[in-house]
Scaffold this motif. Structure first.
Motif, PDB file in Angstrom:
ATOM      1  N   VAL A  71      -0.809   0.400   2.571  1.00 15.30           N
ATOM      2  CA  VAL A  71      -2.238   0.648   2.326  1.00 15.30           C
ATOM      3  C   VAL A  71      -3.074  -0.551   2.760  1.00 15.30           C
ATOM      4  O   VAL A  71      -4.166  -0.391   3.302  1.00 15.30           O
ATOM      5  CB  VAL A  71      -2.489   0.970   0.827  1.00 15.30           C
ATOM      6  CG1 VAL A  71      -3.976   1.029   0.513  1.00 15.30           C
ATOM      7  CG2 VAL A  71      -1.796   2.264   0.445  1.00 15.30           C
ATOM      8  N   VAL A  72      -2.570  -1.760   2.549  1.00 12.98           N
ATOM      9  CA  VAL A  72      -3.357  -2.971   2.797  1.00 12.98           C
ATOM     10  C   VAL A  72      -2.852  -3.784   3.990  1.00 12.98           C
ATOM     11  O   VAL A  72      -3.348  -4.882   4.244  1.00 12.98           O
ATOM     12  CB  VAL A  72      -3.400  -3.866   1.538  1.00 12.98           C
ATOM     13  CG1 VAL A  72      -4.100  -3.150   0.400  1.00 12.98           C
ATOM     14  CG2 VAL A  72      -2.005  -4.312   1.120  1.00 12.98           C
ATOM     15  N   SER A  73      -1.902  -3.247   4.753  1.00 14.20           N
ATOM     16  CA  SER A  73      -1.250  -4.039   5.802  1.00 14.20           C
ATOM     17  C   SER A  73      -2.212  -4.570   6.857  1.00 14.20           C
ATOM     18  O   SER A  73      -2.026  -5.673   7.356  1.00 14.20           O
ATOM     19  CB  SER A  73      -0.125  -3.237   6.452  1.00 14.20           C
ATOM     20  OG  SER A  73      -0.638  -2.079   7.057  1.00 14.20           O
ATOM     21  N   ASP A  74      -3.222  -3.834   7.222  1.00 18.27           N
ATOM     22  CA  ASP A  74      -4.176  -4.271   8.254  1.00 18.27           C
ATOM     23  C   ASP A  74      -5.560  -4.529   7.677  1.00 18.27           C
ATOM     24  O   ASP A  74      -6.554  -4.478   8.394  1.00 18.27           O
ATOM     25  CB  ASP A  74      -4.272  -3.216   9.358  1.00 18.27           C
ATOM     26  CG  ASP A  74      -2.960  -3.024  10.099  1.00 18.27           C
ATOM     27  OD1 ASP A  74      -2.253  -4.032  10.291  1.00 18.27           O
ATOM     28  OD2 ASP A  74      -2.646  -1.880  10.479  1.00 18.27           O
ATOM     29  N   ALA A  75      -5.652  -4.810   6.405  1.00 20.25           N
ATOM     30  CA  ALA A  75      -6.944  -4.897   5.721  1.00 20.25           C
ATOM     31  C   ALA A  75      -7.759  -6.123   6.145  1.00 20.25           C
ATOM     32  O   ALA A  75      -7.240  -7.234   6.202  1.00 20.25           O
ATOM     33  CB  ALA A  75      -6.733  -4.930   4.218  1.00 20.25           C
ATOM     34  N   ASP A  76      -9.029  -5.886   6.428  1.00 21.28           N
ATOM     35  CA  ASP A  76     -10.002  -6.970   6.587  1.00 21.28           C
ATOM     36  C   ASP A  76     -10.742  -7.163   5.263  1.00 21.28           C
ATOM     37  O   ASP A  76     -11.140  -8.273   4.927  1.00 21.28           O
ATOM     38  CB  ASP A  76     -11.014  -6.638   7.685  1.00 21.28           C
ATOM     39  CG  ASP A  76     -10.358  -6.559   9.058  1.00 21.28           C
ATOM     40  OD1 ASP A  76      -9.408  -7.339   9.311  1.00 21.28           O
ATOM     41  OD2 ASP A  76     -10.777  -5.717   9.863  1.00 21.28           O
ATOM     42  N   GLU A  77     -10.919  -6.058   4.548  1.00 23.46           N
ATOM     43  CA  GLU A  77     -11.616  -6.080   3.263  1.00 23.46           C
ATOM     44  C   GLU A  77     -10.961  -5.052   2.339  1.00 23.46           C
ATOM     45  O   GLU A  77     -10.612  -3.961   2.767  1.00 23.46           O
ATOM     46  CB  GLU A  77     -13.094  -5.722   3.464  1.00 23.46           C
ATOM     47  CG  GLU A  77     -13.917  -5.773   2.209  1.00 23.46           C
ATOM     48  CD  GLU A  77     -15.380  -5.396   2.479  1.00 23.46           C
ATOM     49  OE1 GLU A  77     -15.982  -4.812   1.572  1.00 23.46           O
ATOM     50  OE2 GLU A  77     -15.883  -5.676   3.571  1.00 23.46           O
ATOM     51  N   VAL A  78     -10.808  -5.437   1.064  1.00 17.67           N
ATOM     52  CA  VAL A  78     -10.195  -4.540   0.079  1.00 17.67           C
ATOM     53  C   VAL A  78     -11.123  -4.424  -1.119  1.00 17.67           C
ATOM     54  O   VAL A  78     -11.558  -5.432  -1.672  1.00 17.67           O
ATOM     55  CB  VAL A  78      -8.815  -5.062  -0.386  1.00 17.67           C
ATOM     56  CG1 VAL A  78      -8.201  -4.116  -1.404  1.00 17.67           C
ATOM     57  CG2 VAL A  78      -7.876  -5.277   0.793  1.00 17.67           C
TER      58      VAL A  78
END
Length: 127
Positions: A71-78
């Motif tokens: 879900v967060v592997s390529d996250a710029d913002e969470v």
């Protein structure tokens, strides 16, 4: 298993029968789900490839959340949203792609409803 050493959904029990009775007393699986619902979160991720949603759960009152790593592997913002509609910015503080687990820390979070994690050694098949 020795008496008093097991935990099922955060409930102390001495036998599997007692654990089952406790779940039934809460209204069965629906009761357990209702009890855990305040700790469930929606994880919204923005990345250069677009946005996506996932879910997770709060594991500490000061804002640690477990979700899936994919879900967060390529996250710029969470961003994380609780059932009570509070929203928090989050940072990824740990990840394990092999297990598909990630740990988030919510910024400025306190007094959050957290699930109580149990021990896999106290689980029994069918209970």
């Amino acid at each position: 298993m020795p008496a008093g050493q097991g935990v099922s959904y955060g409930l102390p029990y001495h036998t599997a029968r007692e654990a089952t009775r406790a779940v039934v007393a809460l209204g069965g699986e629906a009761g357990v789900a209702a009890r855990l619902l305040p700790s469930v979160v929606t994880v919204r991720v923005a990345s250069s490839g677009g946005s996506s949603l996932g879910s997770g759960f709060v594991v500490s009152a000061d804002g640690y959340v477990i979700t899936n790593e994919h879900v967060v592997s390529d996250a710029d913002e969470v961003q994380v949203r609780l059932v009570d509609e509070r929203q928090f910015q989050a940072v990824v503080v740990g990840r394990d792609p092999k297990l598909d687990l990630a740990l988030l820390k919510l910024k400025d979070a306190k007094d959050l409803p957290a699930v109580q994690l149990g021990s896999s050694s106290s689980l029994r098949i069918g209970y």
